[in-house]
Design a protein around this motif. Structure first.
Motif, mmCIF file in Angstrom:
data_model
loop_
_atom_site.group_PDB
_atom_site.id
_atom_site.type_symbol
_atom_site.label_atom_id
_atom_site.label_comp_id
_atom_site.label_asym_id
_atom_site.label_seq_id
_atom_site.Cartn_x
_atom_site.Cartn_y
_atom_site.Cartn_z
ATOM 1 N N GLY A 846 -33.213 22.151 -1.108
ATOM 2 C CA GLY A 846 -32.354 22.719 -2.412
ATOM 3 C C GLY A 846 -32.817 21.898 -3.767
ATOM 4 N N GLY A 847 -34.481 21.518 -3.702
ATOM 5 C CA GLY A 847 -35.090 21.269 -5.083
ATOM 6 C C GLY A 847 -34.531 19.599 -5.072
ATOM 7 N N LYS A 848 -34.059 18.912 -4.558
ATOM 8 C CA LYS A 848 -33.393 17.523 -4.456
ATOM 9 C C LYS A 848 -34.871 16.786 -4.948
ATOM 10 C CE LYS A 848 -29.233 17.680 -2.664
ATOM 11 N NZ LYS A 848 -28.756 16.901 -1.333
ATOM 12 N N ASN A 849 -35.799 17.059 -3.867
ATOM 13 C CA ASN A 849 -36.727 16.150 -3.797
ATOM 14 C C ASN A 849 -38.493 17.354 -3.836
ATOM 15 O OD1 ASN A 849 -36.339 13.766 -3.678
ATOM 16 N ND2 ASN A 849 -35.639 14.484 -1.681
ATOM 17 N N TRP A 850 -38.902 17.327 -4.413
ATOM 18 C CA TRP A 850 -40.494 18.269 -4.398
ATOM 19 C C TRP A 850 -41.311 17.088 -3.732
ATOM 20 C CZ3 TRP A 850 -40.356 23.850 -6.045
ATOM 21 C CH2 TRP A 850 -38.636 24.217 -6.189
ATOM 22 N N GLN A 851 -42.369 18.687 -3.221
ATOM 23 C CA GLN A 851 -43.605 17.696 -2.662
ATOM 24 C C GLN A 851 -45.144 18.897 -3.068
ATOM 25 O OE1 GLN A 851 -43.851 16.098 1.861
ATOM 26 N NE2 GLN A 851 -41.438 17.664 1.951
ATOM 27 N N ARG A 852 -46.355 17.711 -2.606
ATOM 28 C CA ARG A 852 -47.533 19.062 -3.352
ATOM 29 C C ARG A 852 -48.243 19.080 -2.056
ATOM 30 N NH1 ARG A 852 -51.219 18.465 -7.959
ATOM 31 N NH2 ARG A 852 -48.829 18.015 -8.885
ATOM 32 N N TYR A 853 -47.975 21.007 -2.009
ATOM 33 C CA TYR A 853 -48.748 21.271 -0.918
ATOM 34 C C TYR A 853 -50.036 21.980 -1.324
ATOM 35 C CZ TYR A 853 -50.026 26.252 0.858
ATOM 36 O OH TYR A 853 -51.399 27.098 1.942
#
Length: 885
Positions: A846-853
């Motif tokens: 839900g947007g709490k943590n973001w990872q590089r694709y």
């Protein structure tokens, strides 16, 4: 004991009572300003669901249903002495709650008031007000912020929940309401649809993009050797003016290159060294070798552009390494423009200077500066202070003697970009800054329509001088004929005060004064005016348009109104009727073009060789020869699918220099994609992204029928049996009705500006020569080499994504980051962007943590997934989208 002074007591009591009334009104205003307001678009196809849009007088019998919901979180409000003022670009045709009425005031300003049936706003409850609007509401920016409340003499207050540029705070997501008609063929840009569209673009690796210059040169030969600029450059800029030298130094420094280094960069002007297609202003040759770089220009502009091509090669991030190469280049069009409207909403000097920097970097050479409109006058004119003191400000003054009425989401006060202007010194600085970057500033003072800011300012001046007893001075620059009682409404719903009267001698004096003062500024800046933009567009009554029909002769599919009470502009002006009777003009329809001819004589008298206008403002003139200037340029803004592919030829064949300015391709205030969360007007097209602009063929307009669709996503055909002398130039436009801030301005302009520059400077191999009578049919004919077009776009998109966006970061430009495309395939996330090279991030919580694709190692995902793109400097992200599980 002293006797009471009854008159003093009475006066005191009246003061207390008056104070009490004001206090009661202020309490009401304060209470309503805390309400939570929600706006929901319920049905964009109201006519299909039982609403008689024609009977309501809707243009083309088109209307939509929406709901205003006011939630009172405090005590009950029963007072009836209040008004909620709000901005709506759509006319409100009906209110379906008997407790309320809506009245149109002026422009987009409306007011919501209680009727006698009003029972109050109950404590802790919602009040629902269904309304019917004209046309459709397909993008979130159709709803404007800063609704505000007034009552009696109370201080106006903005409803807090609407005091935001984040429209999602009070506008319900449109959901399924994104189609204009039930059979709308446009494709909604979801993450999945976007992924499919982006997948059509081949992703090129770094070696394939090596040595690419933006915009593309005529010839380019990239060699194997690389030049390391880590030790810096030694610039010989003697061929440039000191101001242009400074601009070039600024660009090198911005890109992190030391300008006190060792590697020589030499410049020279050699006009005799250019011939054939290279014998054009702005032509250059660039040679980059191991020991030096040499830029030879046909003129100073050519030297400047050659240096910009060298700068184009420098990466903004990583080691400053460029390839050895040779390039020969010259511009496609003499006229390569960006138009910026600061009349509807003001944009700051800093934002304008950033724009000029990028125009210079991408070899755009005309800055069309739209300085006035109905909603604002934005340049100081000595001797006419009301133009900026009144016309440059918006606030809640119903008399409009201290400011103009609020418009376009500006609310009741002056603390936003609804207000603002450039001082004389500001404007001179802007012209100097542009000249240093080989850019000509073309000021536009729009007339005779779209002139309300000027008209009302001169009415304020008239009142001031009449009160001072100076009757002659008061009338010197008055732009309204007091005898004119014409009932007329312009395209943005202003009455006759939106039209400067072309039949008054005072109007001619006003124009002469303004041209003269702005010419003085240009001369002081070292760039005397060579082109004056007259404006000239849309001098008509919208209710006499083809989408309406008179109640005595109703036609199916049109709004039914009483056209007998409608007048053409100036129809009841005694001054104009006198001219018609004298035979000076055939009728009032010809007044706009007549005035254009008269203004052209003034333009010529001020030493300006070209006058320019939006083409419809000159439509009744025989041809270009009747004007007083040596040249007459027209911004051609007919949409192609409505016949513009043919009517453009008419203008060129009448001797006008045609600047291609088609809304369906190069209006930058239109949305980037078909998604309700995007912003912009869309009457000409539902979207224009970088790829569409890049694919535009500006010098063979029929060709575009093979590579694009109309507003509703349908294929169209195009042909013309007329000769086409060729375009004079290409111009992209940013209108600012719903572009209120500098951040929004840059979101709409960039990186689309780079695609505009590419088509203005470089003719691609896949662009066809214009052929009289050749018909292009979308989906049927195949004259255009679409494979070559796709390969060219892949190259260009790769350069923007991997190199140019990082340069915009360095310049502090808040450009639009493309929203990624994404799909979940076999339990793994696949993502891409329209500009390859741009990083993508994803979130599964839900947007709490973001990872590089990483496309080489597609992650396994489950449940809800969100995606966004990230700027090269990591400081900004795109709009977030959701991927279907």
């Amino acid at each position: 004991m002293k006797a009471f002074n009854l008159s003093v007591v009475a006066s005191a009591l009246m003061g207390l009572l008056g104070s009490g009334v004001a206090l009661a009104g202020q309490e009401t205003v304060d209470s309503i300003s805390t309400f939570t307001l929600n706006y929901t678009i319920n049905d964009n196809h109201a006519v299909q669901h039982g609403v008689d849009c024609a009977a309501l007088g809707a243009d083309w019998a088109s209307c939509n249903k929406a709901t205003i919901t006011l939630t009172n979180n405090g005590d009950a409000v029963t007072d009836r002495e209040w008004t909620i003022w709000f901005h709506s670009i759509r006319r409100i045709l009906r209110v379906d709650n008997p407790q309320f009425r809506v009245t149109h005031v002026m422009g987009d300003l409306h007011k919501l008031e209680p009727t006698d049936a009003f029972t109050g706003f109950p404590a802790g409850q919602q009040t629902v007000i269904p309304i019917v609007n004209e046309y459709w509401q397909l993008f979130i920016t159709d709803v404007l912020p800063r609704w505000y409340v007034t009552a009696d003499d109370a201080t106006p207050k903005t409803i807090a929940s609407t005091d935001t540029e984040d429209l999602t705070q009070f506008v319900t997501p449109l959901g399924e309401q994104w189609k204009r008609t039930p059979d709308d063929k446009n494709v909604l840009m979801t993450a999945e649809a976007r992924f499919d569209k982006n997948s059509e673009v081949k992703v090129l690796n770094a070696p394939a993009l090596r040595g690419q210059i933006v915009p593309t040169p005529l010839t380019l030969h990239v060699q194997g050797q690389d030049i390391d600029l880590a030790q810096g450059v030694k610039l010989d800029l003697a061929a440039l003016s000191p101001e242009s030298q400074q601009a070039i130094l600024q660009r090198f420094t911005q890109l992190g290159v030391n300008t006190e280094g060792r590697w020589p960069v030499r410049t020279a002007i050699a006009a005799d060294a250019f011939s054939g297609e290279m014998a054009k202003p702005g032509a250059y040759r660039l040679t980059i070798g191991k020991h030096e770089a040499v830029v030879t220009g046909i003129d100073r502009a050519g030297v400047f552009y050659g240096l910009q091509s060298l700068l184009s090669l420098i990466p903004a991030n990583g080691a400053p390494t460029i390839p050895a190469l040779e390039a020969s280049d010259a511009p496609r069009f003499d006229y390569r423009a960006i138009h910026l409207d600061v009349g509807r909403n003001f944009h700051t000097k800093a934002a304008v200077l950033r724009l000029l920097d990028q125009m210079g970097a991408y070899k755009l050479n005309k800055f069309h500066f739209h300085l006035s409109d109905d909603e604002g006058w934005r340049i100081e004119i000595p001797g006419l202070p009301e133009l900026t003191e009144v016309g440059g400000r918006r606030c809640h003054d119903l008399s409009e003697r201290t400011c103009l009425l609020p418009q376009l989401g500006s609310g009741p006060d002056t603390s936003n970009n609804g207000s603002g202007f450039f001082t004389r010194a500001d404007y001179i600085d802007i012209v100097k800054y542009a000249a240093a970057r080989q850019i000509e500033v073309i000021p536009e003072i729009d007339m005779p329509a779209h002139a309300r800011a000027a008209v009302m300012s001169m009415e304020a001046r008239f009142d001031r001088l009449m009160k001072a007893g100076d009757e002659k001075g008061a009338g010197e620059f008055r732009l309204l004929d007091p005898t004119d009682t014409s009932n007329t409404t312009g395209v943005q719903y202003y009455n006759r005060t939106g039209y400067l009267n072309p039949c008054l001698e005072a109007s001619g004096r006003f124009v002469d004064k303004v041209i003269g003062e702005i010419q003085k500024m240009h001369r002081e800046a070292g760039q005397p005016l060579t082109t004056w933009h007259f404006g000239g567009d849309e001098a008509k009554n919208i209710y006499l348009g083809t989408g309406y029909t008179d109640k005595t002769r109703p036609e199916a599919g049109k709004g039914v109104i009483d056209q007998s009470i409608q007048d053409k502009p100036w129809a009841k002006s005694a001054a104009c009727q006198k001219m018609v009777k004298a035979g000076t003009v055939a009728d009032v329809d010809h007044l706009s073009s007549y005035f254009g001819v008269e203004v052209s004589k003034l333009v010529n008298a001020h030493g300006i060789e070209a006058m320019q206008a939006w083409q419809d403002g000159l439509k009744d003139a025989k041809d270009a020869s009747v004007f007083g200037t040596r040249h007459v340029n027209v911004n051609f803004w007919d949409t192609l699918y409505w016949g513009g592919f043919d009517t453009a030829n008419d203008w060129a064949n009448k001797g006008f220099r045609v600047v291609i300015s088609n809304p369906d391709y190069v209006y930058l205030d239109f949305p980037n994609e078909v998604n309700p969360q995007e912003s912009g007007y869309y009457w000409g097209t539902r979207f224009s992204d970088e790829r569409k602009i890049f694919s535009f063929a500006p010098d063979n307009l029929p060709q575009n029928a093979e590579t694009s669709v109309d507003r509703d996503g349908n294929a169209f055909s195009a042909t013309s049996d007329k000769p086409w002398p060729g375009a004079y130039g290409l111009s992209a436009q940013l209108w600012s009705e719903v572009v209120r801030t500098d951040k929004q301005m840059e979101y709409m302009i960039y990186p689309r500006l780079i695609a505009v520059a590419e088509r203005a400077w470089h003719r691609a191999a896949w662009e066809q020569d214009y052929t009289v009578g050749r018909e292009y049919k979308g989906g049927e004919t195949h004259f255009v080499d679409v494979n070559a077009l796709a390969q060219d776009w892949a190259r260009f998109a790769g350069v923007i994504g991997s190199r140019e966006l990082a340069k915009l970061d360095k310049a502090g430009v808040q450009y639009r980051l493309p929203v990624p495309g994404a799909r979940i395939v076999g339990g793994k996330l696949a993502a891409n962007t329209s500009l390859p090279g741009l990083a993508v991030e994803y979130s599964t919580d839900g947007g709490k943590n973001w990872q590089r694709y990483d496309d080489k190692q597609r992650p396994a995902v489950s449940g809800a997934v969100q995606v966004r793109s990230v700027s090269p400097d990591g400081k900004r992200v795109s709009r977030v989208d959701h991927v279907k599980g």
